[in-house]
Motif scaffolding. Structure first.
Motif, PDB file in Angstrom:
ATOM      1  N   HIS A  22      28.107 -15.871  19.349  1.00  0.00           N
ATOM      2  CA  HIS A  22      28.819 -17.035  19.870  1.00  0.00           C
ATOM      3  C   HIS A  22      30.312 -16.768  20.060  1.00  0.00           C
ATOM      4  CE1 HIS A  22      25.446 -19.907  19.232  1.00  0.00           C
ATOM      5  NE2 HIS A  22      25.132 -19.072  18.263  1.00  0.00           N
ATOM      6  N   LYS A  23      30.919 -17.595  20.927  1.00  0.00           N
ATOM      7  CA  LYS A  23      32.365 -17.490  21.159  1.00  0.00           C
ATOM      8  C   LYS A  23      33.177 -18.085  20.012  1.00  0.00           C
ATOM      9  CE  LYS A  23      32.393 -17.377  26.227  1.00  0.00           C
ATOM     10  NZ  LYS A  23      32.910 -18.015  27.461  1.00  0.00           N
ATOM     11  N   LYS A  26      28.900  -4.633  13.628  1.00  0.00           N
ATOM     12  CA  LYS A  26      29.901  -4.458  12.581  1.00  0.00           C
ATOM     13  C   LYS A  26      30.712  -5.754  12.463  1.00  0.00           C
ATOM     14  CE  LYS A  26      30.433   0.551  13.121  1.00  0.00           C
ATOM     15  NZ  LYS A  26      31.383   1.659  13.419  1.00  0.00           N
ATOM     16  N   TYR A  27      30.918  -6.209  11.245  1.00  0.00           N
ATOM     17  CA  TYR A  27      31.719  -7.422  11.031  1.00  0.00           C
ATOM     18  C   TYR A  27      32.867  -7.128  10.078  1.00  0.00           C
ATOM     19  CZ  TYR A  27      28.907  -7.955   6.718  1.00  0.00           C
ATOM     20  OH  TYR A  27      28.289  -7.753   5.506  1.00  0.00           O
ATOM     21  N   TRP A  63      28.654 -17.387   8.499  1.00  0.00           N
ATOM     22  CA  TRP A  63      29.012 -16.759   9.766  1.00  0.00           C
ATOM     23  C   TRP A  63      29.636 -15.399   9.516  1.00  0.00           C
ATOM     24  CZ3 TRP A  63      27.925 -18.620  14.583  1.00  0.00           C
ATOM     25  CH2 TRP A  63      27.478 -19.953  14.659  1.00  0.00           C
ATOM     26  N   LEU A  64      29.361 -14.482  10.431  1.00  0.00           N
ATOM     27  CA  LEU A  64      29.951 -13.142  10.413  1.00  0.00           C
ATOM     28  C   LEU A  64      30.829 -12.986  11.651  1.00  0.00           C
ATOM     29  CD1 LEU A  64      26.667 -11.153   9.572  1.00  0.00           C
ATOM     30  CD2 LEU A  64      28.282 -12.219   7.977  1.00  0.00           C
ATOM     31  N   ARG A  65      31.985 -12.358  11.460  1.00  0.00           N
ATOM     32  CA  ARG A  65      32.926 -12.194  12.576  1.00  0.00           C
ATOM     33  C   ARG A  65      32.924 -10.748  13.065  1.00  0.00           C
ATOM     34  NH1 ARG A  65      39.200 -13.488  11.555  1.00  0.00           N
ATOM     35  NH2 ARG A  65      39.129 -11.395  10.610  1.00  0.00           N
ATOM     36  N   GLN A  66      32.669 -10.579  14.353  1.00  0.00           N
ATOM     37  CA  GLN A  66      32.627  -9.248  14.966  1.00  0.00           C
ATOM     38  C   GLN A  66      33.886  -9.025  15.803  1.00  0.00           C
ATOM     39  OE1 GLN A  66      30.556  -8.652  18.622  1.00  0.00           O
ATOM     40  NE2 GLN A  66      29.522  -6.783  17.888  1.00  0.00           N
ATOM     41  N   PRO A  67      34.702  -8.011  15.448  1.00  0.00           N
ATOM     42  CA  PRO A  67      35.884  -7.714  16.275  1.00  0.00           C
ATOM     43  C   PRO A  67      35.445  -7.213  17.652  1.00  0.00           C
ATOM     44  CG  PRO A  67      36.032  -6.652  14.113  1.00  0.00           C
ATOM     45  CD  PRO A  67      34.627  -7.136  14.273  1.00  0.00           C
ATOM     46  N   ARG A  68      36.154  -7.665  18.695  1.00  0.00           N
ATOM     47  CA  ARG A  68      35.851  -7.255  20.048  1.00  0.00           C
ATOM     48  C   ARG A  68      37.143  -6.811  20.730  1.00  0.00           C
ATOM     49  NH1 ARG A  68      30.832  -8.654  21.658  1.00  0.00           N
ATOM     50  NH2 ARG A  68      31.363  -8.839  23.879  1.00  0.00           N
ATOM     51  N   LYS A  92      39.851 -10.161  20.550  1.00  0.00           N
ATOM     52  CA  LYS A  92      38.927 -11.289  20.495  1.00  0.00           C
ATOM     53  C   LYS A  92      37.812 -11.016  19.497  1.00  0.00           C
ATOM     54  CE  LYS A  92      39.776 -12.694  25.288  1.00  0.00           C
ATOM     55  NZ  LYS A  92      39.159 -12.979  26.609  1.00  0.00           N
ATOM     56  N   TYR A  93      37.024 -12.086  19.224  1.00  0.00           N
ATOM     57  CA  TYR A  93      35.945 -11.968  18.252  1.00  0.00           C
ATOM     58  C   TYR A  93      34.664 -12.608  18.794  1.00  0.00           C
ATOM     59  CZ  TYR A  93      39.626 -10.943  14.840  1.00  0.00           C
ATOM     60  OH  TYR A  93      40.697 -10.383  14.181  1.00  0.00           O
ATOM     61  N   GLY A  94      33.549 -12.137  18.226  1.00  0.00           N
ATOM     62  CA  GLY A  94      32.264 -12.781  18.435  1.00  0.00           C
ATOM     63  C   GLY A  94      31.768 -13.253  17.076  1.00  0.00           C
ATOM     64  N   TYR A  95      30.901 -14.254  17.057  1.00  0.00           N
ATOM     65  CA  TYR A  95      30.458 -14.835  15.784  1.00  0.00           C
ATOM     66  C   TYR A  95      28.937 -14.961  15.785  1.00  0.00           C
ATOM     67  CZ  TYR A  95      35.393 -16.049  15.715  1.00  0.00           C
ATOM     68  OH  TYR A  95      36.764 -15.979  15.753  1.00  0.00           O
ATOM     69  N   ILE A  96      28.339 -14.573  14.659  1.00  0.00           N
ATOM     70  CA  ILE A  96      26.883 -14.606  14.551  1.00  0.00           C
ATOM     71  C   ILE A  96      26.488 -15.163  13.182  1.00  0.00           C
ATOM     72  CG2 ILE A  96      26.537 -12.282  13.576  1.00  0.00           C
ATOM     73  CD1 ILE A  96      24.269 -11.993  15.752  1.00  0.00           C
TER      74      ILE A  96
END
Length: 284
Positions: free
Chosen positions: A225-226, A245-246, A257-262, A266-270
């Motif tokens: 997710h955004k 990777k979070y 929630w886990l935060r993925q660096p992009r 920016k980040y993605g969230y899962i």
């Protein structure tokens, strides 16, 4: 026993200071929109005449906490010297028949004021407010007839169960609302004071991100997710077995929630754990 008259805006103003009554109960509010314009007039007249006082709210059946808060905000200057009451009747009440409404109202009012309300209800509808019997006094309406225009107490049995007895019995409701109060002046003052302590509700701690690096292997197909909200737009839908990777975790009210660096900062969230605390993959 004490004699009590209850008054509202259309009552003769003289009712607030009748020489032969001990208590004046004044309508204060209704719903979340109405304040009796004669409330303080009658209240102050009764106080000057050395009457014990009460103030009541007429329920319209909206949100019970909102109505309790509205009542409290408009009568808080009387708290401690007037007994509060909640008037539960069928007229103009869209929640009539709801057996939890009054309980929620009195609980919220007690939280704010430290005082439990009396509950006004007709004898035939006591079951709707029976869950309040442990905390609140009963103000029951039960008439021998609509022609009883006297302070002489009628010889009749009044249903109060599950209360062992009434605190107040309203036995006429035609030309005047006459009530008998089953306590002393000191007992009434004690009801008005309650515990004297409102209950402070501590705000919930704001959820915060915690720095933590790791790898999460999806045990099922999941959306990235955004924002960390289940209804936020998806960046992508990742298949089972994908490894992300979070760098941080957030324990929300329902999900982990886990935060993925992009790229581009920016980040993605899962979601790592669902609302049942079930892991949706493997943490490595």
């Amino acid at each position: 026993m004490l004699k009590m008259v209850d008054v509202f805006s259309d009552s003769p103003r003289s009712y607030a200071t009748l020489s032969y009554t001990d208590i004046t109960m004044v309508k204060a509010t209704q719903g979340t929109w109405y304040v009796n314009p004669k409330c303080d007039v009658d209240y102050q007249a009764a106080k000057k005449a050395k009457k014990q006082r009460g103030i009541y709210h007429y329920c319209e059946g909206g949100n019970p906490e909102s109505e309790a808060q509205y009542f409290y905000q408009n009568v808080k200057g009387y708290i401690g010297e007037a007994v509060p009451a909640v008037d539960w009747e069928a007229g103009s009440n869209r929640s009539w028949g709801n057996t939890t409404w009054v309980k929620r109202f009195v609980t919220e009012f007690h939280r704010l004021s430290g005082v439990w309300c009396l509950i006004y209800v007709q004898a035939s509808a006591i079951s709707q407010v029976a869950n309040c019997a442990k905390d609140c006094g009963l103000w029951v309406a039960s008439y021998p007839s609509m022609d009883w225009k006297s302070w002489k107490l009628p010889n009749m049995k009044v249903n109060t169960s599950p209360w062992p007895t009434y605190t107040v019995w309203q036995f006429t409701g035609d030309n005047m609302d006459r009530n008998i109060v089953n306590t002393t002046v000191e007992g009434w003052k004690k009801l008005a004071k309650g515990s004297g302590k409102s209950v402070t509700v501590k705000p919930k701690k704001k959820s915060e991100w915690k720095k933590k690096n790791g790898v999460f292997v999806l045990g099922q197909s999941l959306k990235l997710h955004k924002t960390p909200h289940i209804d936020s737009p998806a960046i992508a839908e990742l298949p089972k077995g994908s490894a992300i990777k979070y760098d941080a975790t957030l324990q929300g009210p329902k999900r982990l929630w886990l935060r993925q660096p992009r790229s581009g900062g920016k980040y993605g969230y899962i979601v790592g754990r669902d609302k049942y605390n079930k892991a949706l993959g493997k943490f490595e």
